[in-house]
Design a protein around this motif. Structure first.
Motif, PDB file in Angstrom:
ATOM      1  N   LEU A 276       0.824  -1.209   0.000  1.00  0.00           N
ATOM      2  CA  LEU A 276       0.000   0.000   0.000  1.00  0.00           C
ATOM      3  C   LEU A 276       0.861   1.262   0.000  1.00  0.00           C
ATOM      4  CD1 LEU A 276      -2.795  -1.047   2.526  1.00  0.00           C
ATOM      5  CD2 LEU A 276      -2.847  -1.113   0.028  1.00  0.00           C
ATOM      6  N   LEU A 277       1.951   1.263   0.758  1.00  0.00           N
ATOM      7  CA  LEU A 277       2.793   2.465   0.831  1.00  0.00           C
ATOM      8  C   LEU A 277       3.601   2.656  -0.449  1.00  0.00           C
ATOM      9  CD1 LEU A 277       4.034   2.203   4.517  1.00  0.00           C
ATOM     10  CD2 LEU A 277       2.322   3.765   3.588  1.00  0.00           C
ATOM     11  N   THR A 278       3.895   1.593  -1.164  1.00  0.00           N
ATOM     12  CA  THR A 278       4.566   1.746  -2.449  1.00  0.00           C
ATOM     13  C   THR A 278       3.618   2.310  -3.501  1.00  0.00           C
ATOM     14  OG1 THR A 278       6.011  -0.127  -1.921  1.00  0.00           O
ATOM     15  CG2 THR A 278       5.898   0.534  -4.230  1.00  0.00           C
ATOM     16  N   ALA A 279       2.357   1.844  -3.452  1.00  0.00           N
ATOM     17  CA  ALA A 279       1.372   2.359  -4.415  1.00  0.00           C
ATOM     18  C   ALA A 279       0.944   3.778  -4.082  1.00  0.00           C
ATOM     19  CB  ALA A 279       0.155   1.433  -4.458  1.00  0.00           C
ATOM     20  N   ALA A 280       0.830   4.116  -2.797  1.00  0.00           N
ATOM     21  CA  ALA A 280       0.382   5.457  -2.372  1.00  0.00           C
ATOM     22  C   ALA A 280       1.292   5.945  -1.256  1.00  0.00           C
ATOM     23  CB  ALA A 280      -1.072   5.415  -1.912  1.00  0.00           C
ATOM     24  N   PRO A 281       2.508   6.392  -1.581  1.00  0.00           N
ATOM     25  CA  PRO A 281       3.481   6.720  -0.526  1.00  0.00           C
ATOM     26  C   PRO A 281       3.107   7.939   0.308  1.00  0.00           C
ATOM     27  CG  PRO A 281       4.333   7.306  -2.697  1.00  0.00           C
ATOM     28  CD  PRO A 281       3.073   6.539  -2.936  1.00  0.00           C
ATOM     29  N   ASP A 282       2.417   8.923  -0.271  1.00  0.00           N
ATOM     30  CA  ASP A 282       2.108  10.165   0.457  1.00  0.00           C
ATOM     31  C   ASP A 282       0.639  10.287   0.822  1.00  0.00           C
ATOM     32  OD1 ASP A 282       4.780  10.963   0.156  1.00  0.00           O
ATOM     33  OD2 ASP A 282       4.363  11.726  -1.866  1.00  0.00           O
ATOM     34  N   ALA A 283      -0.136   9.207   0.711  1.00  0.00           N
ATOM     35  CA  ALA A 283      -1.576   9.278   0.970  1.00  0.00           C
ATOM     36  C   ALA A 283      -1.852   9.255   2.470  1.00  0.00           C
ATOM     37  CB  ALA A 283      -2.280   8.121   0.278  1.00  0.00           C
ATOM     38  N   GLU A 284      -2.986   9.882   2.859  1.00  0.00           N
ATOM     39  CA  GLU A 284      -3.426   9.852   4.250  1.00  0.00           C
ATOM     40  C   GLU A 284      -4.266   8.609   4.489  1.00  0.00           C
ATOM     41  OE1 GLU A 284      -6.026  12.999   5.230  1.00  0.00           O
ATOM     42  OE2 GLU A 284      -7.294  12.783   3.462  1.00  0.00           O
ATOM     43  N   PHE A 285      -4.300   8.165   5.734  1.00  0.00           N
ATOM     44  CA  PHE A 285      -5.043   6.966   6.078  1.00  0.00           C
ATOM     45  C   PHE A 285      -6.454   7.366   6.516  1.00  0.00           C
ATOM     46  CE2 PHE A 285      -0.634   5.541   7.652  1.00  0.00           C
ATOM     47  CZ  PHE A 285      -0.245   5.244   6.357  1.00  0.00           C
ATOM     48  N   ARG A 286      -7.442   6.634   6.003  1.00  0.00           N
ATOM     49  CA  ARG A 286      -8.826   6.889   6.380  1.00  0.00           C
ATOM     50  C   ARG A 286      -9.495   5.576   6.763  1.00  0.00           C
ATOM     51  NH1 ARG A 286     -11.341  10.627   1.671  1.00  0.00           N
ATOM     52  NH2 ARG A 286     -11.944   8.494   1.031  1.00  0.00           N
ATOM     53  N   GLY A 287     -10.157   5.615   7.941  1.00  0.00           N
ATOM     54  CA  GLY A 287     -10.925   4.453   8.372  1.00  0.00           C
ATOM     55  C   GLY A 287     -10.096   3.293   8.840  1.00  0.00           C
ATOM     56  N   ALA A 288      -8.823   3.472   9.101  1.00  0.00           N
ATOM     57  CA  ALA A 288      -7.963   2.373   9.532  1.00  0.00           C
ATOM     58  C   ALA A 288      -8.130   2.119  11.017  1.00  0.00           C
ATOM     59  CB  ALA A 288      -6.514   2.682   9.217  1.00  0.00           C
ATOM     60  N   THR A 289      -8.086   0.863  11.408  1.00  0.00           N
ATOM     61  CA  THR A 289      -8.091   0.528  12.824  1.00  0.00           C
ATOM     62  C   THR A 289      -6.765   0.958  13.462  1.00  0.00           C
ATOM     63  OG1 THR A 289      -7.196  -1.680  12.401  1.00  0.00           O
ATOM     64  CG2 THR A 289      -9.608  -1.437  12.369  1.00  0.00           C
ATOM     65  N   GLU A 290      -6.754   0.962  14.764  1.00  0.00           N
ATOM     66  CA  GLU A 290      -5.540   1.388  15.463  1.00  0.00           C
ATOM     67  C   GLU A 290      -4.369   0.465  15.173  1.00  0.00           C
ATOM     68  OE1 GLU A 290      -4.060   2.243  20.067  1.00  0.00           O
ATOM     69  OE2 GLU A 290      -6.162   1.806  19.607  1.00  0.00           O
ATOM     70  N   GLN A 291      -4.633  -0.831  15.091  1.00  0.00           N
ATOM     71  CA  GLN A 291      -3.571  -1.796  14.809  1.00  0.00           C
ATOM     72  C   GLN A 291      -3.046  -1.627  13.386  1.00  0.00           C
ATOM     73  OE1 GLN A 291      -4.819  -5.839  15.251  1.00  0.00           O
ATOM     74  NE2 GLN A 291      -2.755  -6.681  14.950  1.00  0.00           N
ATOM     75  N   ALA A 292      -3.959  -1.463  12.403  1.00  0.00           N
ATOM     76  CA  ALA A 292      -3.526  -1.296  11.017  1.00  0.00           C
ATOM     77  C   ALA A 292      -2.751  -0.003  10.838  1.00  0.00           C
ATOM     78  CB  ALA A 292      -4.740  -1.343  10.094  1.00  0.00           C
ATOM     79  N   ALA A 293      -3.214   1.067  11.489  1.00  0.00           N
ATOM     80  CA  ALA A 293      -2.503   2.339  11.389  1.00  0.00           C
ATOM     81  C   ALA A 293      -1.101   2.237  11.980  1.00  0.00           C
ATOM     82  CB  ALA A 293      -3.300   3.436  12.086  1.00  0.00           C
ATOM     83  N   ALA A 294      -0.954   1.478  13.077  1.00  0.00           N
ATOM     84  CA  ALA A 294       0.362   1.316  13.693  1.00  0.00           C
ATOM     85  C   ALA A 294       1.305   0.557  12.760  1.00  0.00           C
ATOM     86  CB  ALA A 294       0.228   0.586  15.025  1.00  0.00           C
ATOM     87  N   VAL A 295       0.788  -0.491  12.109  1.00  0.00           N
ATOM     88  CA  VAL A 295       1.628  -1.245  11.170  1.00  0.00           C
ATOM     89  C   VAL A 295       2.066  -0.370  10.007  1.00  0.00           C
ATOM     90  CG1 VAL A 295       1.651  -3.198   9.574  1.00  0.00           C
ATOM     91  CG2 VAL A 295       0.607  -3.440  11.823  1.00  0.00           C
ATOM     92  N   LEU A 296       1.134   0.423   9.481  1.00  0.00           N
ATOM     93  CA  LEU A 296       1.457   1.289   8.346  1.00  0.00           C
ATOM     94  C   LEU A 296       2.469   2.361   8.727  1.00  0.00           C
ATOM     95  CD1 LEU A 296      -2.112   1.614   6.815  1.00  0.00           C
ATOM     96  CD2 LEU A 296      -0.139   0.532   5.727  1.00  0.00           C
TER      97      LEU A 296
END
Length: 370
Positions: free
Chosen positions: A69-89
């Motif tokens: 995901l970060l390779t496809a969208a390196p500068d994008a903001e996160f929306r609707g992510a759980t706390e665990q997913a946001a921490a991994v990202l």
């Protein structure tokens, strides 16, 4: 309760929202899913950059999915992510940000390579001249203050350079005498001139092969040992410690080795000559020539000038070999291969140096009629 296959199926989709591109991810994006979705994600990322990552449908993610995901969208903001997913990202984004960039392969430029090689050779030559100058200055200082020379170290190195090399020198000299006698008798037999084999072998040994082969033994056996010992001290920063304490490292480490090698080399060359003549005499006996005939030829064709000229060359060879070995050890680097490289440089440099010096001596002796 485990998610159903439909819930866990990983999907990505590029969408337009209010004039901005959004990458929507759903399902469980793990290593297997990231490998399957990678071509699709890179194809979607080929257009305009994504402004946001819609992660409300994300059921799970690991580091491989985060890299996707970060390779496809390196500068994008996160929306609707759980706390665990946001921490991994976030953790993966920081890791990717600190990773060193892959350097592009450099093109081979011959002129640049020649320039670098020339500069390195020039620096090595200047360092060698500086080492020679420092050794000469230290020698002059020791002549006025003999107590600076550690005679116990000189005796120790004389034992290592000379006494312990006697068996190898005698064996090599004997075999060289045997080989020279056999090989030279083959062409001389055609002319009935086998009686001149002692002349050929004796002159070759005393003037050229004796000092040269003794120098090869010294370079391979002692020059490498000097380089390895001093290289280990350099890697362990013992030489730097001596300089910090105000101890003259050249007088303590280099000069005893130079003196020992210079004194031992004529003895090794003499042993090489004697052993070679002994091997030649043995072969002449098998060919039917008594010792009296061999002795008569040697006395008629050999002179003390031949012997002393060879011994003088041997002393010069010993000084040069010891100097090259000490220089290679003191200039060793700091890596794990430093000591091995120093020993290799000492052996190769010593052999090349004595062969070149032997050529110079041959021309010089010919011009002087010696």
């Amino acid at each position: 309760m485990d998610p159903s296959p439909d819930e866990a199926a990983a999907q990505i989709e590029a969408q337009e929202e209010g004039g901005r591109r959004v990458l929507r991810a759903s399902g469980r994006i793990d290593t297997e899913a990231a490998a399957r979705l990678w071509p699709e994600a890179m194809k979607a990322a080929a257009g305009a950059p994504f402004a946001a990552l819609e992660l409300s449908g994300l059921k799970g993610i690991d580091s491989a999915g985060a890299v996707l995901l970060l390779t496809a969208a390196p500068d994008a903001e996160f929306r609707g992510a759980t706390e665990q997913a946001a921490a991994v990202l976030e953790r993966t984004r920081r890791a990717l940000g600190t990773a060193p960039p892959v350097s592009a392969p450099t093109r081979w430029r011959p002129i640049t390579a020649i320039g670098h090689a020339t500069v390195e050779r020039a620096r090595t030559a200047v360092a060698g001249i500086a080492f020679m100058g420092e050794a000469v200055v230290t020698t002059l200082r020791v002549l006025t203050r003999p107590r600076l020379l550690r005679w116990s170290e000189v005796l120790r190195h004389l034992d290592e350079v000379g006494t312990r090399a006697f068996p190898l020198t005698l064996l090599l000299g004997f075999l060289i005498g045997v080989i020279l006698a056999y090989q030279s008798s083959i062409p001389l037999r055609r002319f009935g001139a086998e009686v001149f084999v002692p002349n050929l072998v004796g002159i070759s040994l005393l003037r050229e092969l004796g000092p040269l082969l003794a120098g090869v033994v010294l370079a391979g056996r002692t020059g490498s040992a000097f380089a390895a010992e001093l290289g280990t001290m350099t890697v362990n920063e013992e030489v730097d410690a001596l300089k910090i304490m105000g101890v003259d490292a050249t007088a303590m480490l280099v000069l005893p080795r130079l003196v020992a090698a210079t004194l031992a080399m004529p003895v090794l060359a003499l042993l090489m000559n004697v052993a070679g003549l002994a091997g030649m005499t043995l072969i002449m006996g098998t060919l039917g020539y008594p010792w009296a005939s061999v002795q008569n030829q040697l006395q008629q064709w050999l002179s003390l000038q031949d012997l002393f000229g060879g011994l003088f060359k041997a002393a010069c060879f010993g000084l040069v070999i010891a100097g090259i070995g000490c220089r290679a050890g003191l200039s060793a680097g700091r890596g794990p291969r430093a000591v091995g490289d120093a020993a290799t440089a000492a052996v190769v440099g010593g052999i090349v140096a004595i062969v070149a010096m032997d050529g110079v001596f041959a021309v010089l002796f010919f011009r002087l009629g010696i």
